[in-house]
Design an enzyme around this catalytic site. Structure first.
Site: not given
Ligand code: 1PR
Length: 570
Positions: A191, A193, A418, A80, A242
């Site tokens: 990349h 790697e 979100d 890169c 998550d």
């Molecule tokens: O605000 O910088 O600390 O970041 C927190 C991060 O954590 C953000 O990216 C936020 O989207 C994520 N987050 C916070 N709370 C939740 C929760 O679920 N209670 N999860 C959360 C977000 C959404 C996606 C999920 C998709 C696909 N999760 O990451 O993976 O919706 O899901 P599916 O295929 O099952 O429908 P910060």
């Protein structure tokens, strides 16, 4: 063998170190100019900005020794930025000179008709008539690229740099040099790697060959390559985990329904299909879908193009004190050789003893642990709010997005969004500020007659802000984000499919790549999102964790639908 790595202090060299360890090679770091004398093979990996690479080398007194090393004829592998520094200069930072070994300048991709950075898996076509045993790059594989600047391949008008070309790659209608090879120098814009098994094979072949085998023969004439109607950049499939502490304090992969990650109902029947999936069955407990590192390894093995680990409760405290999360990133990065995005809690924090911890320091800890990109959530919302309040087009350089992009390059900064739908009743009567962003329910759908806009939230959806998703995405792009991870609180965990209206809206509003997320329930949802929108990647969580759909099945459906896809056998 004196295999050495040159680290200029920015970017994720951990990935390359992990790759060499996985392949069983011992290596040392170049820490001073004297080390070059012991090197019989040198790898210079780089991400970030052209200038920061050159300036770091200069400040540490390594620039001249590097030139001398290359001139000595010993094998060099640049990755890169490690390829770009071989050129005379880059449009990225015209005020600094490169090594000038390749007589050409690096320019910027044309943004007008495609998303920039060029991010994802693309093919690399050989330009030399070399026989297969002499090739280092596999013409049938895809490799992982992430860059905004490139060397154009144009043998007619620029024959000198074209003589260096080993492979070319097409992005949009531009054909650029994706690897160079001449004498003892081999370098890739992509990349290896981070390019899965194909990348591991390439690095292994380079390390194992003798010096004589690595020295290319006299270059053959290069013929021009006209762009084809379609480029080879594949649509990426991302598995997202998550992560949070369960009630016993262990980090587990969890998954919410519309962001609620606690068990609601009485225990479901024991239907777990995977030994990794340890379903917790107590109502009110954090849902436990498995161990993060084991799941990451499983997704890598089954062909995920990228992985994402989000620490979903880290907004509550400083992630720098969160050593288990850093240990988890280190362990995952040692087992997966595709890009890894880490998110959660990337913001300015203050330790309990009063020590300030800027977001850049938090991100740096993640990069050192093995992250390739970091994802900024809540903090991006606040930064865009500040930008809008200032009335200026550009930030003041202090936000998390700006500081991290300045140090590691914009391609390393993902903004995770979100949003939530806000229904407004009669669209014609709506007089609020989001009139231009209203989406109307499609005719014949259950939403016909309804209208809504998308509101941004912070703290994992707990707090709604006075900011629309379009404002956030455009503000994040202006501040220097390299990609938008577009979740949907309404669709998360529902299995109803991606929110195509939301994706179209955001995709139209920005030029950086967008990852569609939330709601995938079947392979058809992936082919639908790629056909109905021009989104670059699609992410899912629940269906992969529960093994309702396998990544290989998604890839097969994409191949069947005629979509550019990276398949596992590469
Ligand atoms: O605000 O910088 O600390 O970041 C927190 C991060 O954590 C953000 O990216 C936020 O989207 C994520 N987050 C916070 N709370 C939740 C929760 O679920 N209670 N999860 C959360 C977000 C959404 C996606 C999920 C998709 C696909 N999760 O990451 O993976 O919706 O899901 P599916 O295929 O099952 O429908 P910060």
């Amino acid at each position: 063998m004196g295999l050495f790595l040159l680290d200029y202090g920015a970017g994720n060299v951990r990935s390359l170190a992990n790759t060499l360890e996985r392949l069983g090679y011992e290596f040392q770091w170049i820490s001073s100019a004297d080390d070059f004398a012991n090197a019989t093979r040198l790898i210079f990996p780089g991400v970030g900005a052209f200038k920061s690479a050159i300036v770091h080398l200069q400040e540490r007194g390594l620039l001249e020794p590097l030139k001398q090393y290359i001139a000595s004829g010993r094998p060099y592998l640049g990755i890169c930025i490690g390829m770009q520094v071989l050129f005379q200069s880059s449009q990225e930072n015209p005020d600094v000179a490169g090594l000038g070994i390749i007589p050409a300048d690096i320019g910027e991709f044309d943004h007008s008709s495609k998303a920039v950075p060029h991010m994802g898996w693309n093919a690399a076509e050989p330009v030399e008539q070399a026989d297969a045993s002499d090739r280092l790059v596999d013409p049938n594989a895809h490799y992982y690229f992430v860059h905004s600047f490139r060397a154009t391949y144009d043998p007619t008008n620029a024959p000198a740099p074209a003589q260096w070309a080993h492979t070319t790659t097409q992005y949009g209608q531009e054909v650029f040099i994706s690897s160079v090879r001449k004498d003892n120098v081999f370098a890739t814009q992509f990349h290896p790697e981070k390019s899965g098994e194909a990348g591991l094979r390439l690095i292994q072949a380079w390390v194992q060959r003798s010096d004589a085998q690595l020295t290319s023969a006299h270059p053959s004439p290069r013929s021009p390559r006209s762009p084809r109607p379609r480029h080879g950049l594949t649509k990426r499939i991302i598995a997202c985990m998550d992560v949070r502490a369960n009630d016993d304090g262990d980090l587990v992969v969890t998954k919410g329904d519309q962001y609620d990650v606690r068990e609601k109902a009485p225990p479901p029947p024991s239907s777990s299909s995977s030994h990794d999936a340890l379903q917790t069955t107590t109502a009110g407990a954090v849902r436990n879908l498995g161990k993060p590192v084991a799941l990451a390894a499983r997704y890598y093995a089954s062909g995920a193009d990228e992985l994402c680990l989000l620490n979903i409760t880290s907004f509550r405290h400083s992630p720098l004190r969160d050593q288990p999360m850093l240990a988890l990133v280190r362990a995952a990065a040692a087992r997966v050789f595709v890009p890894l995005t880490i998110g959660g809690g990337i913001k300015d924090t203050v330790d309990p003893d009063g020590t300030p911890r800027p977001a850049l320091e938090v991100a740096a800890a993640y990069f050192r642990a093995g992250a390739d990109k970091v994802s900024v959530g809540s903090e991006a919302v606040y930064a865009v709010e500040r930008l809008r309040a200032s009335g200026k087009e550009r930030g003041d350089g202090t936000s998390a997005i700006e500081t991290i992009a300045a140090a590691y390059g914009r391609q390393a900064v993902v903004v995770s969004v979100d949003p939530k739908r806000v229904y407004v009743g009669d669209a014609k009567a709506y007089e609020g500020p989001y009139r231009d962003e209203l989406v109307l329910g499609r005719e014949g759908s259950s939403e016909e007659g309804k209208a809504w806009w998308y509101q941004c939230t912070v703290s994992g959806g707990r707090e709604a802000r006075d900011l629309s998703v379009v404002q956030l995405a455009q503000g994040a792009e202006a501040l220097g984000a390299g990609e938008i991870l577009l979740n949907s609180i309404d669709r998360d965990g529902t299995g109803l499919g991606f929110d195509l209206d939301l994706i179209r809206l955001v995709k139209k509003a920005v030029r950086i790549p967008v990852v569609a997320s939330s709601g995938a329930g079947s392979t058809a949802h992936f082919t639908e999102v790629f056909r109905e929108t021009d989104v670059e990647a699609a992410l899912a969580a629940g269906i992969f964790h529960r093994e309702e759909v396998k990544i290989s099945e998604v890839k097969q459906a994409m191949v069947d639908a005629g979509l550019e896809t990276r398949t596992l056998f590469e």
